[in-house]
Design an enzyme around this catalytic site. Structure first.
Site, PDB file in Angstrom:
ATOM      1  N   HIS A 279       0.813  -1.207   0.000  1.00 31.12           N
ATOM      2  CA  HIS A 279       0.000   0.000   0.000  1.00 31.12           C
ATOM      3  C   HIS A 279       0.849   1.261   0.000  1.00 31.12           C
ATOM      4  CE1 HIS A 279      -0.685   1.617   4.202  1.00 31.12           C
ATOM      5  NE2 HIS A 279       0.378   0.855   4.220  1.00 31.12           N
ATOM      6  N   CYS A 280       2.041   1.182  -0.582  1.00 30.91           N
ATOM      7  CA  CYS A 280       2.857   2.389  -0.732  1.00 30.91           C
ATOM      8  C   CYS A 280       3.065   2.719  -2.207  1.00 30.91           C
ATOM      9  CB  CYS A 280       4.217   2.194  -0.065  1.00 30.91           C
ATOM     10  SG  CYS A 280       4.097   2.122   1.731  1.00 30.91           S
TER      11      CYS A 280
END
Ligand SMILES: NC(=O)c1ccc[n+]([C@@H]2O[C@H](COP(=O)([O-])OP(=O)(O)OC[C@H]3O[C@@H](n4cnc5c(N)ncnc54)[C@H](O)[C@@H]3O)[C@@H](O)[C@H]2O)c1
Length: 447
Positions: A279-280
């Site tokens: 989720h980056c």
């Protein structure tokens, strides 16, 4: 003079409590970032209180149990022995001298920054703020968030940044599962909303981080984090594109990168894959593109990298179809496909934004019957974008012989690739996981 001494008192008290290691530090959001940060803090002598909206997490931690695979129960118990306590009651943070915010910063359905978690956190914190507290935002976000979004909410009750409240930003660089670089060994960038906040955050973080990198403002610190992740996104897109062109020329991109990385300067290896996950990297670049619009500056590079990386799952599925076609004379429709690895990267139990989920959907939209195997993810949980896959369970690799094809999406350690290639007539490998497989190489296709 009298007045000056008086107005400096909250700062002086904060600095003294930090220096004496008798501060109370609250960590908000006990996930992949907040929990390791709490663990690092727990050894400093300060009292650490972890707060999460999810009461189940607080209960587990207080009972000495972890819910993150690479953080052991023993290390949670060691934190507890050092006085760490978890709570789902935000009021407990009223006693905190420093509050570190590690809540999610996802994208909305329209792929715009969703700061609702940061805003909700600030709103829920506001009634408990008092003079002399340090508040540090750790969540990844666009330049300006700390000063333009967080600060106004925190100041609503009458406290003033740099006078009675000290606000800073320090981006997390956690690499989940990386045993070489844990929280304390990764240099940490810190930026204050003014010199006092900068001094306070450096004083606290300097007690448990080996090397601090102070920058001149919260905006700069926010930009550092986005720059790091955009650098990765753009370079991954570049090798994904190179993979396609070299493939057309009959050249193996993996061999190219292995040779290129022997250059001792000016080259850094990045590897192609089935698409971005976690989720980056798939998300953070769009925090900058969104903010850039306000300044009317085009950010074509970032958008292009996003486009190339987003196209990878579809390209992988095309490769699978072509490989089946070449080997068996029939395409995807009706084929039994075993997807090996659905976590977004090797050896983690995190499938957020994993390209595997999109790949499974694409395979099935073309008539394939798919199962998956992932030793770290026994069941697919609920996700916002792939809800229909929730509840599916990992199948054992011992049944691999029953499939027409195995598609390697995540190259977890511990999987016997030799045995996989022996069991399945066709293996499509997006990670070069089978590089050392000796037998049945004619069954392996790189994608
Ligand atoms: N995971 C990583 O490797 C990584 C690395 C660097 C930066 N980051 C950034 O750090 C931030 C946190 O990411 P994460 O991976 O730890 O997320 P996560 O989902 O693992 O953890 C976030 C936690 O915050 C809790 N939470 C949500 N809203 C809350 C609220 N209002 N009050 C209290 N708790 C709340 C959730 O229950 C959850 O436990 C994000 O901005 C992310 O981009 C993550």
């Amino acid at each position: 003079m009298q007045e000056h001494v008086k107005s400096d008192a909250p700062f002086a008290t904060l600095m003294r409590r930090i220096a004496d290691r008798r501060a109370t530090v609250g960590v908000i959001g006990l996930g992949y970032v907040g929990l390791p940060l709490s663990r690092a803090l727990a050894g400093t002598g300060h009292r650490v209180i972890g707060y999460d909206v999810d009461p189940v997490k607080a209960e587990k931690l207080n009972a000495g149990h972890s819910y993150i695979r690479h953080i052991t129960d023993e290390s949670i118990q060691a934190m507890r022995d050092k006085g760490f306590e978890a709570t789902a009651d935000v009021a407990r943070l009223a006693t905190a001298d420093a509050i570190l915010i590690c809540v999610p910063t996802p994208l909305s359905r329209n792929r715009e920054p969703d700061l609702s978690y940061v805003e909700m956190t600030a709103e829920s914190l506001a009634p408990y703020l008092r003079a002399g507290q340090l508040v540090v935002l750790e969540s990844t976000t666009y330049p300006g968030t700390t000063a333009e979004v967080l600060k106004p909410i925190l100041e609503k009750g009458g406290l003033k940044s740099e006078e009675t409240l000290f606000i800073a930003y320090s981006p997390e660089r956690e690499d989940p599962g990386n045993i070489e670089f844990g929280t304390t060994r990764i240099p940490k960038v810190v930026g204050g909303d003014g010199p006092k906040a900068a001094e306070a955050v450096a004083a606290l973080y300097g007690q448990f981080i080996d090397k601090l990198v102070p920058v001149s403002s919260t905006q700069t610190a926010e930009a550092v984090k986005l720059t790091e992740n955009i650098f990765r996104s753009v370079n991954i897109a570049l090798v994904n594109e190179l993979k396609l062109v070299y493939e057309a020329m009959g050249i193996d991109i993996w061999e190219v990168i292995d040779a290129a990385k022997t250059k001792p300067f000016g080259f850094m290896p990045f590897y192609p894959g089935p698409g971005l996950g976690g989720h980056c990297i798939p998300i953070d670049p769009f925090y900058l593109t969104w903010k850039a619009r306000e300044f009317e500056v085009p950010v074509r590079f970032i958008e292009l990298a996003g486009e190339i990386n987003t196209a990878m799952p579809r390209i992988v599925v095309d490769h699978v179809a072509a490989a089946l076609d070449a080997k068996t004379g029939k395409g995807l429709n009706g084929a039994r496909v075993l997807v090996v690895g659905i976590a977004y990267k090797k050896n983690v139990d995190d499938m957020r934004e994993s390209p595997a989920l999109r790949i499974i959907e694409l395979l099935e939209s073309r008539g394939a019957k798919t199962d998956y195997h992932d030793p770290f993810i026994p069941m697919i949980g609920p996700t916002r974008e792939h809800g229909a896959l929730a509840g599916r369970r990992s199948v054992p690799l011992s049944g691999a012989a029953g499939y027409d094809l195995a598609l390697i999406v995540t190259d977890h350690d511990g999987i016997d690739w030799e045995a996989l290639a022996a069991a399945v007539p066709l293996v499509v490998d997006t990670r070069n996981a089978t590089r050392d497989v000796k037998t049945n190489r004619d069954r392996i296709v790189k994608a």
